[in-house]
Design a protein around this motif. Structure first.
Motif, PDB file in Angstrom:
ATOM      1  N   ASN A   1       0.513   6.491   0.117  1.00 26.71           N
ATOM      2  CA  ASN A   1       0.284   5.367   1.030  1.00 26.71           C
ATOM      3  C   ASN A   1      -0.719   4.325   0.189  1.00 26.71           C
ATOM      4  OD1 ASN A   1      -0.419   3.110   2.848  1.00 26.71           O
ATOM      5  ND2 ASN A   1      -0.221   4.580   4.619  1.00 26.71           N
TER       6      ASN A   1
ATOM      7  N   THR B   1      -2.849  -1.656   2.627  1.00 28.25           N
ATOM      8  CA  THR B   1      -2.532  -3.056   2.692  1.00 28.25           C
ATOM      9  C   THR B   1      -2.980  -3.776   1.778  1.00 28.25           C
ATOM     10  OG1 THR B   1      -2.750  -2.910   5.332  1.00 28.25           O
ATOM     11  CG2 THR B   1      -2.697  -5.080   4.246  1.00 28.25           C
TER      12      THR B   1
ATOM     13  N   CYS C   1      -7.353  -6.092  -1.372  1.00 30.55           N
ATOM     14  CA  CYS C   1      -6.436  -4.853  -0.872  1.00 30.55           C
ATOM     15  C   CYS C   1      -7.488  -4.694   0.536  1.00 30.55           C
ATOM     16  CB  CYS C   1      -6.779  -3.490  -1.626  1.00 30.55           C
ATOM     17  SG  CYS C   1      -5.627  -3.304  -2.985  1.00 30.55           S
TER      18      CYS C   1
ATOM     19  N   GLY D   1      -7.244  -1.900   4.181  1.00 31.72           N
ATOM     20  CA  GLY D   1      -6.710  -0.787   4.928  1.00 31.72           C
ATOM     21  C   GLY D   1      -6.789   0.620   4.097  1.00 31.72           C
TER      22      GLY D   1
ATOM     23  N   LEU E   1      -6.071   4.184   5.318  1.00 30.55           N
ATOM     24  CA  LEU E   1      -4.557   4.646   5.192  1.00 30.55           C
ATOM     25  C   LEU E   1      -4.316   5.023   3.680  1.00 30.55           C
ATOM     26  CD1 LEU E   1      -3.298   1.748   7.203  1.00 30.55           C
ATOM     27  CD2 LEU E   1      -3.672   4.000   7.992  1.00 30.55           C
TER      28      LEU E   1
ATOM     29  N   LEU F   1       9.987   0.207  -4.491  1.00 32.89           N
ATOM     30  CA  LEU F   1       9.806   0.012  -2.761  1.00 32.89           C
ATOM     31  C   LEU F   1      10.594  -1.350  -2.606  1.00 32.89           C
ATOM     32  CD1 LEU F   1       5.941   0.835  -2.326  1.00 32.89           C
ATOM     33  CD2 LEU F   1       7.907   2.655  -2.233  1.00 32.89           C
TER      34      LEU F   1
ATOM     35  N   SER G   1      11.672  -3.734   1.178  1.00 36.83           N
ATOM     36  CA  SER G   1      11.513  -4.528   2.242  1.00 36.83           C
ATOM     37  C   SER G   1      12.540  -5.394   2.551  1.00 36.83           C
ATOM     38  CB  SER G   1      10.074  -5.120   2.547  1.00 36.83           C
ATOM     39  OG  SER G   1      10.118  -5.592   3.695  1.00 36.83           O
TER      40      SER G   1
ATOM     41  N   ALA H   1       5.836 -11.038   2.203  1.00 37.76           N
ATOM     42  CA  ALA H   1       5.124 -10.194   3.218  1.00 37.76           C
ATOM     43  C   ALA H   1       6.260  -9.282   3.493  1.00 37.76           C
ATOM     44  CB  ALA H   1       4.712 -11.069   4.346  1.00 37.76           C
ATOM     45  N   GLY H   2       5.896  -8.131   4.190  1.00 33.38           N
ATOM     46  CA  GLY H   2       6.896  -6.985   4.917  1.00 33.38           C
ATOM     47  C   GLY H   2       6.094  -5.678   4.623  1.00 33.38           C
ATOM     48  N   THR H   3       6.755  -4.743   5.154  1.00 34.74           N
ATOM     49  CA  THR H   3       6.511  -3.106   4.953  1.00 34.74           C
ATOM     50  C   THR H   3       7.482  -2.693   4.186  1.00 34.74           C
ATOM     51  OG1 THR H   3       5.563  -3.178   7.206  1.00 34.74           O
ATOM     52  CG2 THR H   3       6.199  -1.064   6.236  1.00 34.74           C
ATOM     53  N   TYR H   4       6.911  -2.368   2.908  1.00 34.78           N
ATOM     54  CA  TYR H   4       7.890  -1.754   1.896  1.00 34.78           C
ATOM     55  C   TYR H   4       7.683  -0.265   1.639  1.00 34.78           C
ATOM     56  CZ  TYR H   4       7.905  -6.592  -0.251  1.00 34.78           C
ATOM     57  OH  TYR H   4       7.942  -7.837  -0.250  1.00 34.78           O
ATOM     58  N   ASP H   5       8.813   0.135   1.588  1.00 33.12           N
ATOM     59  CA  ASP H   5       9.121   1.563   1.328  1.00 33.12           C
ATOM     60  C   ASP H   5      10.137   2.427   0.568  1.00 33.12           C
ATOM     61  OD1 ASP H   5      11.343   1.259   3.072  1.00 33.12           O
ATOM     62  OD2 ASP H   5      10.391   2.111   4.863  1.00 33.12           O
TER      63      ASP H   5
END
Length: 164
Positions: A47, A50, A78, A80, A83, A109, A111, A150-154
């Motif tokens: 992880n 952010t 940065c 978060g 996490l 990664l 998103s 912006a977004g949650t990348y995985d």
């Protein structure tokens, strides 16, 4: 004629005993050792936390491949920190043997349609088995573009561990 047959049968029997008496024999053992299969289990995910991208400058955020999962934000902002973690795995195998480790399956990664390149690194590519679980950590470098959407990348990667 009856006597001739008896003599012939006795002679044949003696000939077969003579050859068996000169034969040599030996024995050998057959063995097999079955090893415990290498086992690997995930205990934590990688992880990066952010990240706030810069409007004009790209940067690289790194998470170390160690127990602390130390993060370096490479000039970016940065948040978060709680996490942030390296991926962690427990690897078990036969005591006294070595296990090779390989990483595969992840180069970016994503998103939605957006992506960021990633490179992964393991804390070791060879683990010495001790009879109990040996820790393996995976960290990485994440390339964040200037003004990254912006977004949650995985993404998902695979760790393979096998006897040398």
């Amino acid at each position: 004629m009856k006597k001739l047959i008896t003599v012939f049968a006795a002679g044949a029997a003696m000939a077969s005993f003579g050859s068996a008496a000169n034969a040599a024999t030996a024995t050998a053992d057959a063995t097999a050792e079955i090893l415990q299969q290498v086992q690997i289990s995930k205990t934590a995910d990688l992880n990066f936390g952010t990240i706030v991208p810069d409007d004009t400058v790209a940067g690289t955020v790194s998470v170390a491949a160690n127990a602390a999962g130390t993060r370096n934000c490479g000039g970016l902002t940065c948040a978060g920190g709680a996490l942030v973690s390296s991926a962690a795995f427990d690897v078990t195998g036969a005591n006294g043997l070595s296990v090779d480790v390989a990483l595969s399956g992840l180069t970016q990664l994503t998103s939605g349609t957006n992506s960021m390149p990633i490179s992964l690194s393991a804390s070791s590519t060879t683990l010495a088995m001790t009879g109990s679980a040996v820790a393996l950590y995976v960290g990485g470098d994440l390339s964040v573009a200037a003004n990254q959407p912006a977004g949650t990348y995985d993404g998902t990667f695979t760790v393979t561990a096998d006897y040398q």
